[in-house]
Enzyme design. Structure first.
Site, PDB file in Angstrom:
ATOM      1  N   CYS A   1       0.831  -1.208   0.000  1.00 26.56           N
ATOM      2  CA  CYS A   1       0.000   0.000   0.000  1.00 26.56           C
ATOM      3  C   CYS A   1       0.869   1.264   0.000  1.00 26.56           C
ATOM      4  O   CYS A   1       1.640   1.499   0.929  1.00 26.56           O
ATOM      5  CB  CYS A   1      -0.901  -0.058   1.239  1.00 26.56           C
ATOM      6  SG  CYS A   1      -1.663   1.489   1.715  1.00 26.56           S
TER       7      CYS A   1
ATOM      8  N   CYS B   1       0.249   3.639   2.922  1.00 23.77           N
ATOM      9  CA  CYS B   1       0.792   3.034   4.144  1.00 23.77           C
ATOM     10  C   CYS B   1       2.283   3.330   4.265  1.00 23.77           C
ATOM     11  O   CYS B   1       2.797   3.592   5.356  1.00 23.77           O
ATOM     12  CB  CYS B   1       0.568   1.524   4.143  1.00 23.77           C
ATOM     13  SG  CYS B   1      -1.175   1.046   4.096  1.00 23.77           S
TER      14      CYS B   1
END
Length: 98
Positions: free
Chosen positions: A23, A26
């Site tokens: 991600c 993230c």
């Protein structure tokens, strides 16, 4: 995951970052959380949970997008949000529950 349950039951706020290694947002949170940790020190616990390795825990807390940030205190969810947040915003939110 009894360690996780013990951590979130503490009286000090615990910020949990539900993330995934693939991600992009993230990955953006990692240096922000490092910056936050340097500001708040041991007054707050910061825990990172990989949703792919901890699917049961992710399902238990209904994590549907990553990153999802949840603040726990005394075992209760006090705040949650998805997406990237600044260290300043997170620090202010954590101070509400200190």
């Amino acid at each position: 995951m009894s360690d996780f349950n013990n951590i979130i039951k503490e009286s000090k706020p615990t910020l949990v970052d539900f993330y995934a290694t693939w991600c992009g947002p993230c990955k953006m949170m990692h240096p922000i959380l490092d910056q936050l940790k340097s500001k708040v020190g041991d007054d707050v616990a910061i825990v990172k949970i990989d949703v792919d390795k901890n699917q049961d825990l992710s399902a238990q807390y209904r994590v549907q997008s990553v990153p999802t940030l949840i603040i726990f205190k005394d075992g209760e969810v006090k705040w949650r949000a998805a997406g990237v947040h600044s260290a300043e915003d997170l620090e202010a939110k954590l101070k509400e529950f200190a």
